[in-house]
Design a protein around this motif. Structure first.
Motif, PDB file in Angstrom:
ATOM      1  N   ILE A  40       0.834  -1.201   0.000  1.00  0.00           N
ATOM      2  CA  ILE A  40       0.000   0.000   0.000  1.00  0.00           C
ATOM      3  C   ILE A  40       0.869   1.251   0.000  1.00  0.00           C
ATOM      4  O   ILE A  40       0.582   2.231  -0.710  1.00  0.00           O
ATOM      5  CB  ILE A  40      -0.959  -0.009   1.204  1.00  0.00           C
ATOM      6  CG1 ILE A  40      -1.986  -1.138   1.057  1.00  0.00           C
ATOM      7  CG2 ILE A  40      -1.665   1.338   1.347  1.00  0.00           C
ATOM      8  CD1 ILE A  40      -2.847  -1.353   2.288  1.00  0.00           C
ATOM      9  N   ALA A  41       1.957   1.226   0.776  1.00  0.00           N
ATOM     10  CA  ALA A  41       2.876   2.367   0.812  1.00  0.00           C
ATOM     11  C   ALA A  41       3.500   2.611  -0.558  1.00  0.00           C
ATOM     12  O   ALA A  41       3.610   3.757  -1.015  1.00  0.00           O
ATOM     13  CB  ALA A  41       3.967   2.119   1.853  1.00  0.00           C
ATOM     14  N   VAL A  46       4.097   5.746  -5.675  1.00  0.00           N
ATOM     15  CA  VAL A  46       4.211   5.782  -7.142  1.00  0.00           C
ATOM     16  C   VAL A  46       3.070   6.590  -7.767  1.00  0.00           C
ATOM     17  O   VAL A  46       3.268   7.308  -8.751  1.00  0.00           O
ATOM     18  CB  VAL A  46       4.307   4.354  -7.730  1.00  0.00           C
ATOM     19  CG1 VAL A  46       2.992   3.613  -7.661  1.00  0.00           C
ATOM     20  CG2 VAL A  46       4.802   4.400  -9.169  1.00  0.00           C
ATOM     21  N   VAL A  47       1.877   6.538  -7.184  1.00  0.00           N
ATOM     22  CA  VAL A  47       0.752   7.322  -7.705  1.00  0.00           C
ATOM     23  C   VAL A  47       0.998   8.818  -7.519  1.00  0.00           C
ATOM     24  O   VAL A  47       0.855   9.608  -8.465  1.00  0.00           O
ATOM     25  CB  VAL A  47      -0.565   6.895  -7.025  1.00  0.00           C
ATOM     26  CG1 VAL A  47      -1.676   7.914  -7.308  1.00  0.00           C
ATOM     27  CG2 VAL A  47      -1.010   5.523  -7.511  1.00  0.00           C
ATOM     28  N   VAL A  48       1.359   9.210  -6.304  1.00  0.00           N
ATOM     29  CA  VAL A  48       1.583  10.631  -6.023  1.00  0.00           C
ATOM     30  C   VAL A  48       2.771  11.161  -6.819  1.00  0.00           C
ATOM     31  O   VAL A  48       2.728  12.264  -7.380  1.00  0.00           O
ATOM     32  CB  VAL A  48       1.784  10.863  -4.514  1.00  0.00           C
ATOM     33  CG1 VAL A  48       2.143  12.323  -4.245  1.00  0.00           C
ATOM     34  CG2 VAL A  48       0.531  10.478  -3.738  1.00  0.00           C
ATOM     35  N   ILE A 102      12.072   3.259   0.276  1.00  0.00           N
ATOM     36  CA  ILE A 102      11.206   3.330  -0.905  1.00  0.00           C
ATOM     37  C   ILE A 102      11.767   4.352  -1.902  1.00  0.00           C
ATOM     38  O   ILE A 102      11.564   4.237  -3.106  1.00  0.00           O
ATOM     39  CB  ILE A 102       9.760   3.696  -0.503  1.00  0.00           C
ATOM     40  CG1 ILE A 102       9.124   2.550   0.305  1.00  0.00           C
ATOM     41  CG2 ILE A 102       8.895   3.982  -1.729  1.00  0.00           C
ATOM     42  CD1 ILE A 102       7.741   2.872   0.829  1.00  0.00           C
ATOM     43  N   VAL A 103      12.491   5.341  -1.380  1.00  0.00           N
ATOM     44  CA  VAL A 103      13.113   6.363  -2.243  1.00  0.00           C
ATOM     45  C   VAL A 103      13.981   5.712  -3.315  1.00  0.00           C
ATOM     46  O   VAL A 103      14.045   6.185  -4.459  1.00  0.00           O
ATOM     47  CB  VAL A 103      13.961   7.337  -1.401  1.00  0.00           C
ATOM     48  CG1 VAL A 103      14.722   8.312  -2.307  1.00  0.00           C
ATOM     49  CG2 VAL A 103      13.087   8.106  -0.421  1.00  0.00           C
ATOM     50  N   ALA A 136       2.349  -4.765  -5.664  1.00  0.00           N
ATOM     51  CA  ALA A 136       1.814  -5.069  -4.326  1.00  0.00           C
ATOM     52  C   ALA A 136       1.178  -6.455  -4.282  1.00  0.00           C
ATOM     53  O   ALA A 136       1.296  -7.170  -3.273  1.00  0.00           O
ATOM     54  CB  ALA A 136       0.791  -4.010  -3.924  1.00  0.00           C
ATOM     55  N   LEU A 137       0.500  -6.854  -5.354  1.00  0.00           N
ATOM     56  CA  LEU A 137      -0.135  -8.176  -5.384  1.00  0.00           C
ATOM     57  C   LEU A 137       0.910  -9.286  -5.332  1.00  0.00           C
ATOM     58  O   LEU A 137       0.703 -10.308  -4.666  1.00  0.00           O
ATOM     59  CB  LEU A 137      -1.003  -8.314  -6.638  1.00  0.00           C
ATOM     60  CG  LEU A 137      -2.297  -7.507  -6.642  1.00  0.00           C
ATOM     61  CD1 LEU A 137      -2.999  -7.614  -7.993  1.00  0.00           C
ATOM     62  CD2 LEU A 137      -3.233  -7.950  -5.520  1.00  0.00           C
TER      63      LEU A 137
END
Length: 211
Positions: A40-41, A46-48, A102-103, A136-137
């Motif tokens: 989820i994170a 990636v969306v933002v 994540i960066v 994520a899946l």
């Protein structure tokens, strides 16, 4: 399922085909809830990031685009880290260093450079969501496999993500199970990923033969 979605979820899955973001994929997928939280994170970032990169693309000079993208990703991840620390503190402690890392996830930079910097913001959001969802899946599937084989449970510590309601979905499927240690250790992540890649390749071969 449209070709746009199928390509990002299945045919060109970031984890199974491109092999991007393997560090968090393998490191925090020892349980389903840890994998879901990181998944989820990653989707959120990636969306933002895709949205912001797409917004500034008309005024972004080619020479500085990569440092600018890194700065945007780092800013989004920092905001996410602070939010998780405030609202999901226990899960934040479990995921630890892998939240700020994540960066460095190649998946996010790849989508910013290859897609968001060349397309409109609404398409970039859509691209980021389905690429992140595909990643994520796969992480969630690895988490399910490793937790079930390693501990005989599913959704243990679900309260870290879902609050008190999470206690109701914690399952012990194999009682008096001593566990299979290698499944929850790092080698187990590689074995689980290999199984999913093999299933994906088998599907692709069968699909090509049926044409």
């Amino acid at each position: 399922m449209s070709e746009f979605i199928r390509t990002r979820l299945l045919d060109n899955n970031a984890a199974l085909v491109q092999m991007l973001g393997l560090c968090p994929l393998l490191a925090v997928s020892n349980t389903a809830i840890n994998a879901l939280g990181m998944g989820i994170a990653t989707i959120s970032v990636v969306v933002v990031t895709n949205f912001l990169v797409s917004l500034i693309r008309p005024i972004t000079k080619k020479e500085i685009r990569i440092p600018l993208f890194v700065l945007l990703i780092a800013s989004v991840v920092t905001a996410l880290e602070m939010m998780m620390n405030a609202y999901f503190h226990e899960l934040y402690l479990v995921l630890g260093i892998f939240i700020p890392l994540i960066v460095t996830n190649c998946l996010i930079m790849a989508r910013a450079e290859a897609y968001a910097s060349k397309n409109a913001w609404w398409l970039s959001i859509k691209d980021g969501f389905f690429v992140g969802l595909g990643f994520a899946l796969v992480m969630f599937a690895i988490g399910l496999m490793r937790e079930l084989i390693g501990q005989g449970t599913l959704f243990t510590q679900a309260h870290l993500l879902f609050g008190e309601w999470g206690h109701h979905i914690e399952l012990t499927l194999l009682k008096n199970y001593s566990g299979f240690l290698i499944a929850v250790l790092p080698p187990g992540a590689f074995f689980a990923l290999a199984i999913l890649v093999a299933i994906k390749n088998k599907r692709d071969i069968k699909k090509s033969q049926d044409r």
